[in-house]
Write a protein that holds these residues in place. Sequence first.
Motif, PDB file in Angstrom:
ATOM      1  N   ARG A 192      45.994  30.105  42.150  1.00 39.25           N
ATOM      2  CA  ARG A 192      45.987  29.850  40.611  1.00 39.25           C
ATOM      3  C   ARG A 192      46.608  30.522  39.774  1.00 39.25           C
ATOM      4  NH1 ARG A 192      41.964  26.923  38.502  1.00 39.25           N
ATOM      5  NH2 ARG A 192      43.015  27.049  36.653  1.00 39.25           N
ATOM      6  N   THR A 193      47.146  31.671  40.186  1.00 40.01           N
ATOM      7  CA  THR A 193      47.589  32.849  39.481  1.00 40.01           C
ATOM      8  C   THR A 193      49.278  33.268  39.782  1.00 40.01           C
ATOM      9  OG1 THR A 193      46.551  34.595  40.803  1.00 40.01           O
ATOM     10  CG2 THR A 193      45.534  34.021  38.860  1.00 40.01           C
ATOM     11  N   ASP A 199      53.926  37.199  35.680  1.00 37.33           N
ATOM     12  CA  ASP A 199      53.205  36.001  35.949  1.00 37.33           C
ATOM     13  C   ASP A 199      51.656  36.479  35.808  1.00 37.33           C
ATOM     14  OD1 ASP A 199      52.773  37.216  38.149  1.00 37.33           O
ATOM     15  OD2 ASP A 199      53.227  35.715  39.580  1.00 37.33           O
ATOM     16  N   VAL A 200      50.635  35.594  35.905  1.00 41.31           N
ATOM     17  CA  VAL A 200      49.299  35.693  35.710  1.00 41.31           C
ATOM     18  C   VAL A 200      48.798  36.917  36.780  1.00 41.31           C
ATOM     19  CG1 VAL A 200      46.904  34.961  35.585  1.00 41.31           C
ATOM     20  CG2 VAL A 200      48.918  33.694  34.599  1.00 41.31           C
ATOM     21  N   TYR A 201      49.292  36.763  37.833  1.00 37.45           N
ATOM     22  CA  TYR A 201      48.912  37.567  38.963  1.00 37.45           C
ATOM     23  C   TYR A 201      49.253  39.071  38.722  1.00 37.45           C
ATOM     24  CZ  TYR A 201      47.937  39.344  43.751  1.00 37.45           C
ATOM     25  OH  TYR A 201      47.442  39.699  44.991  1.00 37.45           O
ATOM     26  N   ASP A 202      50.361  39.403  38.322  1.00 32.86           N
ATOM     27  CA  ASP A 202      51.012  40.670  37.995  1.00 32.86           C
ATOM     28  C   ASP A 202      50.081  41.058  36.788  1.00 32.86           C
ATOM     29  OD1 ASP A 202      52.811  40.429  39.864  1.00 32.86           O
ATOM     30  OD2 ASP A 202      54.597  40.682  38.699  1.00 32.86           O
ATOM     31  N   ARG A 203      49.895  40.516  35.866  1.00 31.59           N
ATOM     32  CA  ARG A 203      49.030  40.907  34.802  1.00 31.59           C
ATOM     33  C   ARG A 203      47.730  41.365  35.194  1.00 31.59           C
ATOM     34  NH1 ARG A 203      52.422  37.180  31.680  1.00 31.59           N
ATOM     35  NH2 ARG A 203      50.887  35.389  32.056  1.00 31.59           N
ATOM     36  N   ALA A 221      44.317  29.691  32.985  1.00 32.44           N
ATOM     37  CA  ALA A 221      44.735  30.802  33.579  1.00 32.44           C
ATOM     38  C   ALA A 221      45.623  31.841  32.790  1.00 32.44           C
ATOM     39  CB  ALA A 221      45.336  30.561  34.991  1.00 32.44           C
ATOM     40  N   THR A 222      46.393  31.251  32.064  1.00 32.03           N
ATOM     41  CA  THR A 222      47.471  32.115  30.966  1.00 32.03           C
ATOM     42  C   THR A 222      46.620  32.548  29.966  1.00 32.03           C
ATOM     43  OG1 THR A 222      49.109  30.377  31.804  1.00 32.03           O
ATOM     44  CG2 THR A 222      49.715  32.106  29.980  1.00 32.03           C
ATOM     45  N   ILE A 223      45.815  31.723  29.322  1.00 32.54           N
ATOM     46  CA  ILE A 223      44.913  32.365  28.151  1.00 32.54           C
ATOM     47  C   ILE A 223      44.342  33.543  28.889  1.00 32.54           C
ATOM     48  CG2 ILE A 223      43.207  32.241  26.551  1.00 32.54           C
ATOM     49  CD1 ILE A 223      43.976  29.108  26.516  1.00 32.54           C
ATOM     50  N   GLY A 224      43.555  33.450  29.682  1.00 32.08           N
ATOM     51  CA  GLY A 224      42.917  34.475  30.381  1.00 32.08           C
ATOM     52  C   GLY A 224      43.618  35.717  30.711  1.00 32.08           C
ATOM     53  N   SER A 225      44.810  35.505  31.006  1.00 37.14           N
ATOM     54  CA  SER A 225      45.708  36.638  31.512  1.00 37.14           C
ATOM     55  C   SER A 225      46.201  37.429  30.245  1.00 37.14           C
ATOM     56  CB  SER A 225      46.864  36.081  32.410  1.00 37.14           C
ATOM     57  OG  SER A 225      47.859  35.731  31.395  1.00 37.14           O
TER      58      SER A 225
END
Lengths: 397, 168
Positions: A205-206, A259-263, A383-387
């Motif tokens: 997902r991330t 990306d989301v995972y890096d954040r 996912a992006t808003i969360g990140s």
Amino acid sequence: MTEASTTTTTTHLMTINMGPQHPSTHGVLRLLLELDGETITKAVPHVGFLHRGVEKLAEYRTYHQCIPLTDRLDYVAPFSNNLAYALTVEKLLGIEIPERAQHIRVLLCELTRIASHLLWLATHALDIGAMTVFFYCFREREAIYDIFEMVSGARMHTSYIRVGGVSRDLPGGFAERTHKFVMEFPSRLNEYETLLTENPIWKKRTVDVGIISAEDAIDYGLSGPSLRGSGVNWDIRKAEPYSQYDKYQFVVPLGKNGDVYDRYRIRIEEMHQSNGIVQQALNILPKGDYLARIPNVTLPPKEDVETIMESMITHFKLITDGIHPPKGEVYASIEAPKGELGFYLVSDGSSHPYRLKIRPPSFVNLEALPKMIEGRMLPDVVATIGSLDIVLGEIDR
Amino acid sequence: MPMKNEDLAALIKTKFPEAIMSIASFRNELTLTVKKDAVAEIAQFLKKNEALDFNFLSDLCGVDRIETDNVFDVVYHLYSLSKNHRLRLKASVSPDAPSLPTVTGVWKTANWHERETYDMFGITFEGHPDLRKILTPEDFEGHPLRKDYPLDGRQPATLRDIYRKDEA
């Protein structure tokens, strides 16, 4: 037998409304999404539902009366907001504050960063579907809020930092309690990581979701973990150290892909680093005054107010009339949990700010959201808003 | 090493001798006041010049100075990530025709900041791709951060006025 009729396919775009009442928009964010099937072709954020006119209100208050207003910007990181505002006024006044006060500020701001990141992790994971993380994070966040309550008397709207220092000294038992937290916390962090970091669902997902390049991130004015996720090394604590941050050892974690995972990885690592800073602050914490003693700026000690006539008059004048800084304009910013939090203050020499402009990190970070999600799938929005870790209180002000 | 404020100012002044109206320094912060029509051009230069490299627009906002000087100020806070220096750029617009060139072409982040300034002060930015209100509701009238706008607001009807007028 009829021949299969040639059907004409029409592309039909659908516009859907996400928010302002939606659990994963983190408040009252409204997104207008234009969809082609499940692919987002256009996203338009609408903000302002929580606009309270903080900047207007500030023009009608004395400098000290603005402090409670700042609590209510990024309401999950009140100490950082207090600090940014206090630093701005102190810069305008040109005053020095005692070392003890500065280290207290650092200590509490780093605890705030942990609390803010915990809330982010809890809700971010919940949005994507990992519920257990939420309960774990809130357990630790609760412990931090207990410390806040002990220090300032309030759990959320602390209003603890004053122009010239802090409102009162740290209470007895503070060091022990914080020390206990600091010792426990790294193992708790590892616990969260076992749930997420290598979790295949979490990674699906991330990873490679909500990508923004370093160049775009700077162009869009991103700051904080959202910028560093793209590999840009900029942390105001290092670049323009304030409140003695140059005396602390810590590393600024950087991402690669943006990306989301890096954040996610960055914020986790930041919590480790902040925990280390809190630990150092507990060791460094010098003895001394918690508030600068500057006539016409800071309140005189309470015992003087009760016994000395002049002190009582000063106290009365400061409460009723407030500080009168010199004419001028200053901008000061700090590394808040979400990025560059800046205050621009224009003074006309009176007891009220002539203009107070707040530069909220979330407002600017949110602006880049369409860039990150256009062309992606609908579930990536959440996912992006969360990140981005936005708080609408400081976006709408 | 960050450049010294004087060197910064001198460099910009030699490039735009006409457009720079004043240079001020307060609390070690450099402020350049420029002609409003030259804002976009100067912004472009500040970003592209390698010695200056102002690649980050921290903030953009308006200030109502009608009472004292009969102008609105538009204030830009610039930062350079590589050089670690800051600069404040200011341009004044007349309240009769409050408008100046946009800098969205220079920094994308200016988009929302300019929308906010438009919303709060009614200052328009020529060439802005999408100049809409951002914080106030659609039916809101007026520009709340102007000094002549009352703190209580000017909206004719509150819910109390509509539903509870008998109670008063």
